[in-house]
Design a protein around this motif. Structure first.
Motif, PDB file in Angstrom:
ATOM      1  N   ARG A  57     -12.814 -32.911 -25.508  1.00 43.15           N
ATOM      2  CA  ARG A  57     -11.781 -32.202 -24.748  1.00 43.15           C
ATOM      3  C   ARG A  57     -12.368 -30.958 -24.085  1.00 43.15           C
ATOM      4  O   ARG A  57     -12.143 -30.682 -22.930  1.00 43.15           O
ATOM      5  CB  ARG A  57     -10.636 -31.821 -25.685  1.00 43.15           C
ATOM      6  N   LEU A  58     -13.195 -30.248 -24.916  1.00 45.95           N
ATOM      7  CA  LEU A  58     -13.813 -29.032 -24.372  1.00 45.95           C
ATOM      8  C   LEU A  58     -14.719 -29.371 -23.195  1.00 45.95           C
ATOM      9  O   LEU A  58     -14.772 -28.639 -22.197  1.00 45.95           O
ATOM     10  CB  LEU A  58     -14.638 -28.332 -25.467  1.00 45.95           C
ATOM     11  N   ALA A  59     -15.424 -30.524 -23.347  1.00 43.97           N
ATOM     12  CA  ALA A  59     -16.355 -30.919 -22.297  1.00 43.97           C
ATOM     13  C   ALA A  59     -15.624 -31.319 -21.023  1.00 43.97           C
ATOM     14  O   ALA A  59     -16.189 -31.282 -19.932  1.00 43.97           O
ATOM     15  CB  ALA A  59     -17.217 -32.064 -22.788  1.00 43.97           C
ATOM     16  N   ARG A  60     -14.356 -31.727 -21.188  1.00 53.00           N
ATOM     17  CA  ARG A  60     -13.614 -32.198 -20.013  1.00 53.00           C
ATOM     18  C   ARG A  60     -12.702 -31.131 -19.400  1.00 53.00           C
ATOM     19  O   ARG A  60     -12.218 -31.306 -18.305  1.00 53.00           O
ATOM     20  CB  ARG A  60     -12.729 -33.383 -20.430  1.00 53.00           C
ATOM     21  N   ARG A  61     -12.395 -30.124 -20.175  1.00 53.91           N
ATOM     22  CA  ARG A  61     -11.383 -29.161 -19.726  1.00 53.91           C
ATOM     23  C   ARG A  61     -12.012 -27.836 -19.275  1.00 53.91           C
ATOM     24  O   ARG A  61     -13.064 -27.432 -19.778  1.00 53.91           O
ATOM     25  CB  ARG A  61     -10.414 -28.870 -20.873  1.00 53.91           C
ATOM     26  N   ASP A  62     -11.273 -27.179 -18.458  1.00 53.17           N
ATOM     27  CA  ASP A  62     -11.685 -25.840 -18.037  1.00 53.17           C
ATOM     28  C   ASP A  62     -11.230 -24.864 -19.109  1.00 53.17           C
ATOM     29  O   ASP A  62     -10.077 -24.929 -19.571  1.00 53.17           O
ATOM     30  CB  ASP A  62     -11.011 -25.519 -16.684  1.00 53.17           C
ATOM     31  N   GLY A  63     -12.146 -23.994 -19.491  1.00 54.82           N
ATOM     32  CA  GLY A  63     -11.876 -23.086 -20.607  1.00 54.82           C
ATOM     33  C   GLY A  63     -10.726 -22.137 -20.345  1.00 54.82           C
ATOM     34  O   GLY A  63      -9.958 -21.835 -21.258  1.00 54.82           O
ATOM     35  N   LEU A  64     -10.554 -21.660 -19.147  1.00 55.74           N
ATOM     36  CA  LEU A  64      -9.525 -20.647 -18.866  1.00 55.74           C
ATOM     37  C   LEU A  64      -8.141 -21.269 -18.689  1.00 55.74           C
ATOM     38  O   LEU A  64      -7.171 -20.842 -19.308  1.00 55.74           O
ATOM     39  CB  LEU A  64      -9.906 -19.858 -17.604  1.00 55.74           C
ATOM     40  N   THR A  65      -8.059 -22.313 -17.852  1.00 52.87           N
ATOM     41  CA  THR A  65      -6.727 -22.831 -17.486  1.00 52.87           C
ATOM     42  C   THR A  65      -6.308 -24.058 -18.271  1.00 52.87           C
ATOM     43  O   THR A  65      -5.128 -24.420 -18.297  1.00 52.87           O
ATOM     44  CB  THR A  65      -6.730 -23.218 -15.995  1.00 52.87           C
ATOM     45  N   VAL A  96      -6.572  -9.323 -15.004  1.00 55.24           N
ATOM     46  CA  VAL A  96      -5.383  -9.666 -14.196  1.00 55.24           C
ATOM     47  C   VAL A  96      -5.719 -10.871 -13.325  1.00 55.24           C
ATOM     48  O   VAL A  96      -4.900 -11.796 -13.172  1.00 55.24           O
ATOM     49  CB  VAL A  96      -4.940  -8.454 -13.348  1.00 55.24           C
ATOM     50  N   GLY A  97      -6.939 -10.903 -12.829  1.00 54.36           N
ATOM     51  CA  GLY A  97      -7.376 -12.044 -12.024  1.00 54.36           C
ATOM     52  C   GLY A  97      -7.253 -13.337 -12.818  1.00 54.36           C
ATOM     53  O   GLY A  97      -6.740 -14.348 -12.324  1.00 54.36           O
ATOM     54  N   ASP A  98      -7.697 -13.304 -14.080  1.00 61.65           N
ATOM     55  CA  ASP A  98      -7.583 -14.495 -14.943  1.00 61.65           C
ATOM     56  C   ASP A  98      -6.135 -14.933 -15.104  1.00 61.65           C
ATOM     57  O   ASP A  98      -5.799 -16.121 -15.049  1.00 61.65           O
ATOM     58  CB  ASP A  98      -8.159 -14.199 -16.349  1.00 61.65           C
ATOM     59  N   ARG A  99      -5.277 -13.903 -15.293  1.00 66.56           N
ATOM     60  CA  ARG A  99      -3.872 -14.239 -15.521  1.00 66.56           C
ATOM     61  C   ARG A  99      -3.267 -14.872 -14.281  1.00 66.56           C
ATOM     62  O   ARG A  99      -2.478 -15.817 -14.359  1.00 66.56           O
ATOM     63  CB  ARG A  99      -3.105 -12.975 -15.904  1.00 66.56           C
ATOM     64  N   VAL A 100      -3.671 -14.333 -13.144  1.00 65.82           N
ATOM     65  CA  VAL A 100      -3.168 -14.887 -11.883  1.00 65.82           C
ATOM     66  C   VAL A 100      -3.615 -16.349 -11.759  1.00 65.82           C
ATOM     67  O   VAL A 100      -2.826 -17.220 -11.392  1.00 65.82           O
ATOM     68  CB  VAL A 100      -3.673 -14.048 -10.682  1.00 65.82           C
ATOM     69  N   LEU A 101      -4.848 -16.606 -12.146  1.00 64.53           N
ATOM     70  CA  LEU A 101      -5.361 -17.989 -12.087  1.00 64.53           C
ATOM     71  C   LEU A 101      -4.496 -18.917 -12.948  1.00 64.53           C
ATOM     72  O   LEU A 101      -4.100 -19.999 -12.531  1.00 64.53           O
ATOM     73  CB  LEU A 101      -6.811 -18.045 -12.559  1.00 64.53           C
ATOM     74  N   LYS A 102      -4.207 -18.472 -14.142  1.00 63.57           N
ATOM     75  CA  LYS A 102      -3.415 -19.300 -15.071  1.00 63.57           C
ATOM     76  C   LYS A 102      -2.002 -19.530 -14.540  1.00 63.57           C
ATOM     77  O   LYS A 102      -1.462 -20.625 -14.642  1.00 63.57           O
ATOM     78  CB  LYS A 102      -3.329 -18.636 -16.450  1.00 63.57           C
ATOM     79  N   ARG A 103      -1.414 -18.490 -13.978  1.00 60.40           N
ATOM     80  CA  ARG A 103      -0.051 -18.619 -13.455  1.00 60.40           C
ATOM     81  C   ARG A 103      -0.023 -19.580 -12.262  1.00 60.40           C
ATOM     82  O   ARG A 103       0.909 -20.379 -12.119  1.00 60.40           O
ATOM     83  CB  ARG A 103       0.497 -17.257 -13.034  1.00 60.40           C
ATOM     84  N   ALA A 104      -1.082 -19.486 -11.442  1.00 62.06           N
ATOM     85  CA  ALA A 104      -1.147 -20.376 -10.283  1.00 62.06           C
ATOM     86  C   ALA A 104      -1.235 -21.822 -10.739  1.00 62.06           C
ATOM     87  O   ALA A 104      -0.569 -22.716 -10.206  1.00 62.06           O
ATOM     88  CB  ALA A 104      -2.349 -20.017  -9.425  1.00 62.06           C
ATOM     89  N   VAL A 105      -2.054 -22.060 -11.823  1.00 65.11           N
ATOM     90  CA  VAL A 105      -2.189 -23.417 -12.396  1.00 65.11           C
ATOM     91  C   VAL A 105      -0.840 -23.901 -12.911  1.00 65.11           C
ATOM     92  O   VAL A 105      -0.438 -25.045 -12.686  1.00 65.11           O
ATOM     93  CB  VAL A 105      -3.260 -23.424 -13.499  1.00 65.11           C
TER      94      VAL A 105
END
Ligand SMILES: Nc1nc2c(ncn2[C@@H]2O[C@H](COP(=O)(O)OP(=O)(O)OP(=O)(O)O)[C@@H](O)[C@H]2O)c(=O)[nH]1
Length: 574
Positions: free
Chosen positions: A392-400, A447-456
């Protein structure tokens, strides 16, 4: 009648028991008195009385009455001592009636039980009868052993009887050295024990030996001198033995009338013991006298009877020896059988132990196996879980948490292949956040990271389960939408675009304003090759950026020459 006190009864019974051979008259009187008052007797006393009555009947030679009383006692009595003594009496009466096999069998049982018996009388009687039985069967050494045991453990009332049996064994076995002295000592012991019957029994052997040595006068003197005492005893067997020996002695001294008188007395009393040696002697004396006197007819008749009696006597002697041997064989066979059975039992026990051990072992093996399997299962589960986690880790993006670029490409290619084969359409949408660098610069990386997650999250809200969604680079995302027309994709892209603006605006950070630009390519225009689709979508995205950002642009299916790309999408396929 005056009732008898219980204590008196017990004393009387014991007294009667002790004088039963020495004073027949008094013995009889006591029994009669107790029998008369038998209602006052306890159960134990009644048993004792019945035993003495059975003994008396046997002594009289009334075996029928004795047997009946013995049978009843064996059936009803619970007194160990009375029971044991009754069996001793039975052995005695069996032997007297020449039922030697039964006598030896019962005696063997009694001797086996002897260690449990504590009563001195019962023990003395059993040992004395054993000494007699073995002496009569010609087992002289055994007779000596049992007689010796009597001297050792009860030197009192039974020594006289044991001594009598021992002397009989000595005399019959021909061990005559020093026997005269031993006879004298034996008589002393029996006189001291006030047992005239056995004293006379010893005298009988003394007289027999004297006659054997040719001293007939001595034999007559001894027998005649004690004759009154013998007849007084009422013990017919000994009376006949005295008579027969006297007949023989008188004959050898030529006193034929006397000899004939005694011999006829033996014959008259012979109904009870037709196989006794005394009867054989008596007939031989009668035959010799008649022959000597010339009465040949009478002599012939007596001779025939002599032959018959002698044969019967010898048969009885043989029968005794044979019965002893038979019982010994039976006992040996029984012992062998018991030994075999115990061996079999031992083998069975060992087998059971072995089986139990085997069961325990297999149980342990099963437990071990289950433990090992459980252990293996547990580790397999853990390994599998780790594998799945790593996969799963190998397939997924760590942040989103959505597909990373590599997995997105793999999944997108599979889906496009499937669509191509099944003739279905699909679209690719590339999304790139606008001026994201400024977000990082102005509000910080977190904040940039959070924005990325919210956009996802905003994108997710408008995707189907069949759509493939992945992060292709820093702030760039891709979506493959199978079975979707261009019109449908445009409207969904539009909705997502608005959603991103909305969702980021709702963030806690003030005056933040994020939008995204969309580039759309469709298989209808660009074909099912992912690389081609990415290039066309990237072109469209570039166009959207150029036209002012925060918009959706569609590729017309032709590659556009440009100075540089806005995203990493096209390079990501290699
Ligand atoms: N916070 C955060 N920033 C990231 C991440 N990955 C990439 N970035 C930043 O995203 C920014 C991308 O900037 P640019 O490529 O210059 O593009 P832009 O500022 O969005 O401008 P346009 O694309 O032209 O609208 C860079 O500053 C990167 O450092 C991430 O995971 N977290």
């Amino acid at each position: 009648a005056v009732p008898v006190a219980s204590g008196d009864v017990s004393v009387s019974l014991k007294h009667a028991d002790s004088i039963k051979l020495s004073d027949q008259g008094e013995f009889q009187r006591i029994l009669d008195r107790l029998d008369h008052d038998r209602a006052a007797l306890t159960q134990e006393q009644t048993g004792y009385l019945h035993y003495l009555q059975a003994w008396q009947a046997a002594y009289r030679g009334d075996y029928h009455a004795s047997d009946a009383m013995v049978g009843e006692l064996l059936e009803k009595s619970h007194d160990t001592t009375v029971l044991f003594r009754t069996k001793v009496l039975k052995v005695n009466t069996l032997a007297e009636r020449s039922r030697y096999e039964e006598a030896f069998q019962l005696e063997s049982q009694l001797l086996a039980r002897l260690p449990e018996i504590t009563d001195a009388d019962a023990r003395g009687q059993a040992l004395v009868i054993a000494a007699y039985l073995y002496e009569e069967a010609g087992q002289y050494d055994l007779a000596f052993d049992y007689a010796d045991q009597v001297f050792k453990e009860s030197p009192g009332p039974y020594s006289c009887k044991a001594e009598h049996a021992r002397l009989a064994a000595l005399y019959k076995s021909g061990r005559l050295e020093g026997i005269d002295e031993q006879f004298r000592k034996g008589i002393e012991i029996c006189t001291e024990a006030k047992d005239p019957l056995y004293s006379n029994g010893i005298r009988f052997y003394m007289a027999s030996l004297a006659l054997q040595r040719g001293h007939a006068e001595d034999a007559i003197r001894l027998l005649e001198g004690n004759y009154a005492s013998v007849t007084h005893s009422n013990y017919q067997m000994l009376i006949s033995e005295f008579d027969a020996l006297l007949a023989e002695a008188y004959m050898s001294t030529g006193q034929l009338a006397q000899a004939k008188r005694f011999a006829l007395q033996v014959v008259d009393q012979s109904t009870r013991n037709e196989y006794a040696e005394s009867l054989s002697i008596a007939y031989r004396v009668l035959y010799l006298i008649e022959k000597q006197q010339g009465h040949l007819d009478k002599a012939l008749v007596y001779h025939e009877q002599y032959m018959l009696a002698n044969k019967g006597y010898l048969n009885a002697v043989n029968a005794r020896a044979l019965a002893y041997q038979t019982v010994q064989q039976q006992l040996a066979a029984k012992k062998l059988q018991i030994d075999t059975l115990s061996k079999q039992n031992e083998i069975l026990r060992l087998q059971q132990n072995l089986d139990r051990k085997a069961t325990e072992n297999s149980r342990l093996y099963i437990i071990l196996l289950v433990t090992v399997l459980a252990f293996i299962g547990f580790w397999a589960y853990r390994i599998k879980r780790s594998q799945l986690r790593f996969m799963r880790l190998a397939r997924r993006d760590g942040l989103t948490g959505i597909f990373n670029r590599q997995h997105f490409v793999n999944e997108a290619e599979l889906q496009l292949q499937y669509c191509r084969k099944s003739g279905r359409e699909a679209c690719l949408v590339l999304i790139d956040l606008d001026h994201f660098k400024a977000v990082n610069d102005n509000y910080g990386h977190a904040v940039g990271d959070r924005v990325l997650k919210r956009a996802v999250a905003a994108c997710h809200a408008h995707l189907r389960s069949t759509d493939i969604f992945g992060r292709l680079g820093g702030e760039e995302f891709g979506i493959v939408l199978p079975e979707c027309t261009l019109e449908q994709v445009l409207s969904r892209a539009e909705r997502i675009r608005r959603a991103i603006v909305e969702v980021v605006r709702g963030d806690a950070v003030d005056d933040i304003c994020v939008s995204a630009s969309f580039g759309v390519a469709s298989t209808a225009r660009s074909g099912h090759d992912l690389r081609q689709l990415l290039i066309h979508a990237d072109d469209a995205l570039y166009q959207a950026k150029r036209e002012g950002r925060n918009r959706v642009s569609v590729s017309d299916g032709r590659a556009k020459p440009r100075l540089g790309t806005v995203g990493a999408a096209t390079g990501s396929v290699q």
